[in-house]
Design a protein around this motif. Structure first.
Motif, PDB file in Angstrom:
ATOM      1  N   GLY A   1      -4.159  -2.552 -10.178  1.00 47.46           N
ATOM      2  CA  GLY A   1      -4.768  -3.239  -8.822  1.00 47.46           C
ATOM      3  C   GLY A   1      -3.765  -3.054  -7.635  1.00 47.46           C
ATOM      4  O   GLY A   1      -3.999  -3.807  -6.855  1.00 47.46           O
ATOM      5  N   ALA A   2      -3.082  -2.098  -7.770  1.00 47.91           N
ATOM      6  CA  ALA A   2      -2.148  -1.734  -6.494  1.00 47.91           C
ATOM      7  C   ALA A   2      -3.211  -1.154  -5.387  1.00 47.91           C
ATOM      8  O   ALA A   2      -4.281  -0.712  -5.722  1.00 47.91           O
ATOM      9  CB  ALA A   2      -1.007  -0.869  -6.718  1.00 47.91           C
ATOM     10  N   THR A   3      -2.839  -1.294  -4.191  1.00 43.10           N
ATOM     11  CA  THR A   3      -3.757  -0.401  -3.120  1.00 43.10           C
ATOM     12  C   THR A   3      -2.910   0.869  -2.968  1.00 43.10           C
ATOM     13  O   THR A   3      -1.795   1.046  -2.482  1.00 43.10           O
ATOM     14  CB  THR A   3      -3.659  -1.145  -1.843  1.00 43.10           C
ATOM     15  N   ALA A   4      -3.578   2.101  -3.289  1.00 43.87           N
ATOM     16  CA  ALA A   4      -3.058   3.374  -3.581  1.00 43.87           C
ATOM     17  C   ALA A   4      -4.055   4.323  -3.075  1.00 43.87           C
ATOM     18  O   ALA A   4      -5.202   4.213  -3.200  1.00 43.87           O
ATOM     19  CB  ALA A   4      -2.492   3.589  -4.714  1.00 43.87           C
ATOM     20  N   ARG A   5      -3.415   5.514  -2.519  1.00 39.27           N
ATOM     21  CA  ARG A   5      -4.426   6.652  -2.216  1.00 39.27           C
ATOM     22  C   ARG A   5      -3.659   7.919  -2.713  1.00 39.27           C
ATOM     23  O   ARG A   5      -2.320   8.098  -2.555  1.00 39.27           O
ATOM     24  CB  ARG A   5      -4.756   6.790  -0.766  1.00 39.27           C
ATOM     25  N   LEU A   6      -4.505   8.626  -3.339  1.00 37.67           N
ATOM     26  CA  LEU A   6      -3.809  10.029  -3.926  1.00 37.67           C
ATOM     27  C   LEU A   6      -4.469  11.460  -3.246  1.00 37.67           C
ATOM     28  O   LEU A   6      -5.594  11.358  -3.160  1.00 37.67           O
ATOM     29  CB  LEU A   6      -3.753  10.101  -5.492  1.00 37.67           C
ATOM     30  N   VAL A   7      -3.591  12.131  -2.681  1.00 37.01           N
ATOM     31  CA  VAL A   7      -4.316  13.319  -2.009  1.00 37.01           C
ATOM     32  C   VAL A   7      -3.553  14.526  -2.547  1.00 37.01           C
ATOM     33  O   VAL A   7      -2.437  14.636  -2.567  1.00 37.01           O
ATOM     34  CB  VAL A   7      -4.000  13.241  -0.480  1.00 37.01           C
ATOM     35  N   PHE A   8      -4.355  15.429  -3.310  1.00 36.31           N
ATOM     36  CA  PHE A   8      -3.941  16.402  -3.720  1.00 36.31           C
ATOM     37  C   PHE A   8      -4.262  17.807  -2.778  1.00 36.31           C
ATOM     38  O   PHE A   8      -5.346  17.825  -2.579  1.00 36.31           O
ATOM     39  CB  PHE A   8      -4.589  16.890  -5.364  1.00 36.31           C
ATOM     40  N   LEU A   9      -3.360  18.610  -2.581  1.00 33.21           N
ATOM     41  CA  LEU A   9      -3.586  19.653  -1.699  1.00 33.21           C
ATOM     42  C   LEU A   9      -3.682  21.124  -2.353  1.00 33.21           C
ATOM     43  O   LEU A   9      -2.802  21.558  -2.860  1.00 33.21           O
ATOM     44  CB  LEU A   9      -2.341  19.695  -0.549  1.00 33.21           C
ATOM     45  N   PRO A  10      -5.059  21.542  -2.374  1.00 32.39           N
ATOM     46  CA  PRO A  10      -5.267  22.907  -3.009  1.00 32.39           C
ATOM     47  C   PRO A  10      -4.153  24.088  -2.544  1.00 32.39           C
ATOM     48  O   PRO A  10      -3.890  23.977  -1.228  1.00 32.39           O
ATOM     49  CB  PRO A  10      -6.804  23.174  -2.594  1.00 32.39           C
TER      50      PRO A  10
ATOM     51  N   GLU B   1      -0.250  12.173 -10.161  1.00 33.61           N
ATOM     52  CA  GLU B   1      -1.369  11.640 -10.858  1.00 33.61           C
ATOM     53  C   GLU B   1      -1.347  10.462 -12.046  1.00 33.61           C
ATOM     54  O   GLU B   1      -2.201   9.468 -11.945  1.00 33.61           O
ATOM     55  CB  GLU B   1      -1.773  13.017 -11.870  1.00 33.61           C
ATOM     56  N   ARG B   2      -0.251  10.597 -12.864  1.00 34.15           N
ATOM     57  CA  ARG B   2      -0.099   9.671 -13.854  1.00 34.15           C
ATOM     58  C   ARG B   2       0.434   8.284 -13.099  1.00 34.15           C
ATOM     59  O   ARG B   2       0.230   6.999 -13.495  1.00 34.15           O
ATOM     60  CB  ARG B   2       1.018   9.956 -14.779  1.00 34.15           C
ATOM     61  N   TYR B   3       1.375   8.388 -11.998  1.00 34.33           N
ATOM     62  CA  TYR B   3       1.741   7.368 -11.238  1.00 34.33           C
ATOM     63  C   TYR B   3       0.331   6.674 -10.291  1.00 34.33           C
ATOM     64  O   TYR B   3       0.509   5.222 -10.537  1.00 34.33           O
ATOM     65  CB  TYR B   3       2.723   7.521 -10.310  1.00 34.33           C
TER      66      TYR B   3
ATOM     67  N   PRO C   1       0.860  -1.255  -0.013  1.00 32.02           N
ATOM     68  CA  PRO C   1       0.162   0.185  -0.224  1.00 32.02           C
ATOM     69  C   PRO C   1       0.749   1.418  -0.124  1.00 32.02           C
ATOM     70  O   PRO C   1       2.012   1.260   0.891  1.00 32.02           O
ATOM     71  CB  PRO C   1      -0.658  -0.050   1.348  1.00 32.02           C
ATOM     72  N   ILE C   2       0.686   2.241  -0.765  1.00 33.33           N
ATOM     73  CA  ILE C   2       1.181   3.638  -1.062  1.00 33.33           C
ATOM     74  C   ILE C   2       0.321   4.572  -1.031  1.00 33.33           C
ATOM     75  O   ILE C   2      -0.626   4.731  -1.722  1.00 33.33           O
ATOM     76  CB  ILE C   2       2.218   3.593  -2.255  1.00 33.33           C
ATOM     77  N   LEU C   3       0.733   5.555  -0.160  1.00 34.82           N
ATOM     78  CA  LEU C   3      -0.017   6.735  -0.052  1.00 34.82           C
ATOM     79  C   LEU C   3       0.781   7.933  -0.831  1.00 34.82           C
ATOM     80  O   LEU C   3       2.002   8.230  -0.403  1.00 34.82           O
ATOM     81  CB  LEU C   3       0.115   7.314   1.432  1.00 34.82           C
ATOM     82  N   LEU C   4       0.152   8.698  -1.664  1.00 33.62           N
ATOM     83  CA  LEU C   4       0.902   9.609  -2.360  1.00 33.62           C
ATOM     84  C   LEU C   4      -0.089  11.095  -2.083  1.00 33.62           C
ATOM     85  O   LEU C   4      -1.286  11.086  -2.182  1.00 33.62           O
ATOM     86  CB  LEU C   4       0.437   9.449  -3.909  1.00 33.62           C
ATOM     87  N   ILE C   5       0.867  12.056  -1.592  1.00 29.83           N
ATOM     88  CA  ILE C   5       0.296  13.293  -1.494  1.00 29.83           C
ATOM     89  C   ILE C   5       1.176  14.199  -2.292  1.00 29.83           C
ATOM     90  O   ILE C   5       2.464  14.112  -2.244  1.00 29.83           O
ATOM     91  CB  ILE C   5       0.576  13.567   0.066  1.00 29.83           C
ATOM     92  N   HIS C   6       0.510  15.306  -2.823  1.00 26.02           N
ATOM     93  CA  HIS C   6       1.288  16.289  -3.715  1.00 26.02           C
ATOM     94  C   HIS C   6       0.428  17.636  -3.389  1.00 26.02           C
ATOM     95  O   HIS C   6      -0.824  17.567  -3.318  1.00 26.02           O
ATOM     96  CB  HIS C   6       1.226  15.627  -5.066  1.00 26.02           C
ATOM     97  N   GLY C   7       1.401  18.702  -3.457  1.00 24.63           N
ATOM     98  CA  GLY C   7       0.541  19.836  -3.497  1.00 24.63           C
ATOM     99  C   GLY C   7       0.262  20.303  -4.998  1.00 24.63           C
ATOM    100  O   GLY C   7       1.001  19.998  -6.081  1.00 24.63           O
ATOM    101  N   GLU C   8      -0.828  20.712  -5.164  1.00 22.11           N
ATOM    102  CA  GLU C   8      -1.414  21.088  -6.449  1.00 22.11           C
ATOM    103  C   GLU C   8      -0.833  22.122  -7.292  1.00 22.11           C
ATOM    104  O   GLU C   8      -0.934  22.162  -8.541  1.00 22.11           O
ATOM    105  CB  GLU C   8      -2.980  21.189  -6.390  1.00 22.11           C
ATOM    106  N   ALA C   9      -0.211  22.822  -6.710  1.00 24.77           N
ATOM    107  CA  ALA C   9       0.647  24.104  -6.924  1.00 24.77           C
ATOM    108  C   ALA C   9       2.104  23.960  -6.951  1.00 24.77           C
ATOM    109  O   ALA C   9       3.021  24.837  -6.525  1.00 24.77           O
ATOM    110  CB  ALA C   9       0.284  25.629  -6.426  1.00 24.77           C
ATOM    111  N   ASP C  10       2.594  22.562  -7.046  1.00 20.28           N
ATOM    112  CA  ASP C  10       3.957  22.482  -6.921  1.00 20.28           C
ATOM    113  C   ASP C  10       4.923  23.112  -7.806  1.00 20.28           C
ATOM    114  O   ASP C  10       4.542  23.402  -8.883  1.00 20.28           O
ATOM    115  CB  ASP C  10       4.312  20.750  -7.107  1.00 20.28           C
TER     116      ASP C  10
END
Length: 811
Positions: free
Chosen positions: A765-774, A755-757, A735-744
């Motif tokens: 079929g991986a267990t993943a979560r993507l969080v974009f921070l406005p 986003e593409r990853y 399981p992998i958690l991805l967090i990214h600033g939307e204005a990097d």
């Protein structure tokens, strides 16, 4: 996430034939109270000393801004981020309050009359230290203020007229006036966006190679160009202590300005067209002009062309004059460097660069001062017969420091230091400086003796020291060294013998504070500041610097934190959060050196992993992840195998110590550490979960180099493919958690990387979560964003690491 990004995401998923889950919007969440309380702890003031160290400024900074503040309008053009309402940088967070503290008596004085809701920046003392100038960012612009240091009263000198979108904004003159860069009073209204484009945007190349790193926020159309020209439009002004204003010279797109040490001339960089859609404003063409102090142009010293076409490699540079500056030890002499190898580091030359000078009134010919075999790295000035010339070469991680005689350029330079700048065990340190009669920093020395401070790297960790370095004999004499159980370093020397100085002293549970030390009088050190411990709840945690070996014998180290009261071997092993950031080396011996100190104060920043010690985790921080490539081999040729070996060694060690539970270890990192995390999950099943913040996962999107990789994608395609976690998304089972600033805004880490990853992971079929921070950039700033990031990380760790054994394997 904006509508355009959502549409692109959906189209990309459809093109790949991937089922796309709808985006969901959630409200901001907060982590457990123990973590939130640490985030909300008061910040410690920063300190700035007077010239002789008799007093200091205590600068109290604002807390994290709110998401509403970050959501204010922002222009992202030419590699800059501008607040259009203020003609200054967006996302800036200034000083809220200023106090003066006397070093010896401890008396503390509040500066009176400061602006309400202050956002103070650009603090600068006049040469005689009778006045302190600063800027204040208001709702509609940036104003200039001054403090009379005789009565500690602040007053406003100008309305919100300053232009601080690029470069410096103010400097003191010798006669206590302030030269500022103001908004051009005649610049008019902000350009309006056209209702429709006049035509297509066209770029063309005529065959000259123009490799460029992957920059963010570049110009993209004629309207962007108009906005850039508008906000760069500036006018130099001379401001008197009574608030009087006088325009100096012509207005223009002023990039930077610098007063000569004697105040007679102004060095001005003025940007001109053509602009570029490929590189940021720092590489736009500009003229280097010399003005008289009343603004009349004396000479155009150089016309610097557009810097789009440059050889590849980190040792490449531009042709023509660069690093144009005033000599610090003379009234008005300019110096600069010119590459002799066409800017191409691959060209072998003995005299690679030449340093030139030109003295006022600038009517003569440039004079050769010195030459270098490596790239020019600056000059530390002292007197007319003594200066230190610095050279550096990235490819060999090498630096050379030489003594030169500016009064006799024909005299050969004398090398005093020639070393690998990665070698912390044999680092003699950096020279200390003092202010001369021109208010410029020059070397602090006594004859041939230079005063130096060093981190003092050793197998037991860093032990900073103060020393003298004899420029003739190359002998170094340590005058004072930090002693366990403290980490202490010298920040200001108060006498000419090196016997009285100010240090910053700290330990694991002792907040850094300033001390007055006198080694000659043999009196007890005097504590100057009494900053309180901001993190009382973690004062009792355990901290240790550990050393262990990789399977190939390379020495590694890390700092381990465990909860208060935990006893290895007696208590059950803990879940672990391992946090790291890879680094490349050209020497295995140097890569093995211990970095850091177990006696450093445990300070938490917004991105720290240490928060989770409050939740019952062991934290393995600063986990060394060296990647070594010796000789003609590049480190990245061995990136994956060495990265995996580093992780295996770290896990084995924390388990053998009786601290960590092998089955419950999470790994994480930010930026290149996120890239590391994704690679570890692609190529191993060592971890229970991963956390990757603001990373880059597809190296083909950064084809002209990344981090310390100098080769391009076309020179080493297999390296780019093999180092890209995107290439191995099908292998990720953890399981992998991805967090990214939307204005990097960081080069290479576009939000599309996460986003593409994530799309690739979901498609396999991986267990993943993507969080974009406005509204967040590469580092996160808003209070809500920081707390939500910690909430996401805590939820992920609780589910997939701490409670891994409770997960239903059928799900």
């Amino acid at each position: 996430m904006n509508l355009k990004r959502k549409i692109n995401y959906l189209l990309f998923g459809l093109l790949l034939g991937i089922s796309v889950q709808a985006f969901s919007q959630t409200t901001y969440q907060t982590p457990p109270k123990a973590i939130a309380d640490l985030v909300n702890a008061p910040s410690t003031p920063s300190v700035s000393f007077s010239k002789n160290g008799d007093w200091m400024m205590l600068l109290e900074r604002a807390d994290n801004p709110s998401i509403e503040e970050l959501a204010q309008p922002e222009l992202r053009i030419a590699g800059m981020r501008i607040n259009p309402a203020t003609s200054g940088p967006s996302r800036s967070r200034g000083v809220e309050n200023i106090k003066i503290k006397m070093t010896r008596s401890g008396e503390e004085i509040q500066i009176k009359g400061l602006p309400e809701k202050a956002s103070i920046g650009g603090l600068a003392l006049s040469r005689d230290e009778k006045y302190l100038a600063f800027t204040n960012t208001e709702a509609n612009g940036i104003s200039l203020w001054v403090v009379d240091m005789s009565n500690f009263e602040a007053k406003k000198l100008t309305d919100a007229i300053l232009n601080d979108v690029y470069g410096n904004v103010m400097t003191w003159t010798p006669d206590n006036q302030i030269l500022v860069k103001a908004v051009n009073p005649s610049r008019g209204s902000i350009p309006k966006a056209p209702a429709a484009p006049a035509g297509p945007v066209v770029q063309e190349t005529t065959g000259n190679a123009a490799p460029s790193r992957t920059y963010q926020d570049l110009l993209s159309n004629p309207y962007d160009e108009a906005l850039f020209a508008y906000f760069m439009d500036s006018q130099l002004m001379l401001i008197g202590l009574d608030g009087s204003k006088k325009a100096v010279g012509n207005s223009g797109m002023i990039k930077s300005f610098d007063l000569s040490p004697d105040g007679s001339y102004i060095l001005v960089d003025v940007i001109r067209k053509p602009f570029s859609y490929l590189v940021p404003a720092s590489r736009f063409p500009y003229d280097v002009e010399i003005w008289s102090k009343d603004g009349k142009k004396v000479k155009t010293l150089a016309e610097i062309p557009l810097d789009e076409e440059r050889p590849t490699g980190f040792d490449a540079t531009v042709t023509g004059p660069r690093s144009i500056n005033w000599r610090a030890d003379k009234p008005a002499i300019l110096y600069w460097v010119e590459a002799q190898d066409g800017g191409d580091g691959k060209v072998k030359m003995e005299e690679r660069e030449i340093v030139y000078t030109l003295a006022a009134p600038f009517t003569g010919q440039k004079q050769k001062l010195a030459s270098t075999s490596l790239r020019f790295g600056g000059i530390a000035w002292s007197t007319d017969d003594f200066a230190i010339l610095n050279e550096r070469w990235f490819g060999a991680r090498r630096e050379i420091r030489s003594v030169i005689n500016p009064s006799n350029p024909s005299q050969a330079k004398r090398v005093i230091i020639d070393r690998s700048y990665d070698d912390i065990y044999n680092d003699p340190g950096d020279p200390m400086y003092t202010e001369n009669q021109y208010g410029r920093n020059v070397l602090l020395r006594k004859g041939d003796l230079l005063f130096m401070t060093s981190e003092g790297g050793s197998p037991e960790g860093s032990m900073p020291f103060l020393s003298t370095f004899n420029a003739k004999t190359k002998e170094q004499k340590i005058l004072w060294r930090s002693q366990a159980p403290y980490y202490e370093r010298v920040v200001k020397l108060l006498d000419e013998e090196g016997s009285e100085f100010i240090t910053v002293k700290e330990s694991t549970d002792i907040q850094p504070n300033y001390w007055l030390v006198n080694t000659k009088k043999r009196i007890a050190p005097l504590q100057v500041t009494n900053f309180e411990h901001p993190f009382e709840s973690i004062k009792g945690i355990n901290k240790q610097l550990v050393k262990y070996k990789r399977k190939d014998g390379l020495d590694l180290s890390a700092v381990i934190y465990t909860p208060e009261g935990f006893t290895p071997g007696k208590d059950a092993p803990l879940p672990v959060l391992m946090w790291a950031y890879p680094r490349e080396y050209k020497s295995a011996e140097i890569a093995s050196q211990v970095r850091g100190s177990k006696y450093r104060f445990t300070r938490l920043s917004w991105g720290s992993p240490i928060y989770w010690v409050t939740q019952g985790y062991a934290i393995m921080d600063q986990t060394e992840m060296p990647i070594v490539g010796e000789g003609d081999k590049e480190p990245n040729d061995y990136f994956i195998e060495q990265l995996v070996a580093n992780a295996e060694a770290a896990i084995d060690h924390i388990v053998e110590l009786g601290i960590g539970d092998r089955n419950r270890i999470g790994v994480g990192g930010h930026s290149y550490g996120a890239f590391m995390t994704a690679n570890l999950l692609s190529h191993t099943d060592l971890f229970a979960a991963g956390i990757a913040r603001s990373g880059a996962y597809n190296r083909t999107l950064t084809p002209f180099g990344f981090q310390y990789e100098q080769r391009t994608y076309w020179q080493a395609p297999e390296v780019y493919f093999n180092m890209s976690p995107f290439s191995f998304a099908h292998k990720v089972k953890t399981p992998i958690l991805l967090i990214h600033g939307e204005a990097d805004n960081n080069s290479g880490t576009f939000p599309i990387q996460s986003e593409r990853y994530y799309n690739a992971l979901k498609g396999h079929g991986a267990t993943a979560r993507l969080v974009f921070l406005p509204h967040e950039s590469h580092g996160y700033a808003a209070q809500e964003s920081i707390l939500h990031t910690l909430y996401e990380m805590n939820t992920w760790l609780e589910k997939y690491v701490k409670n891994k054994n409770k997960i239903d394997p059928s799900r």
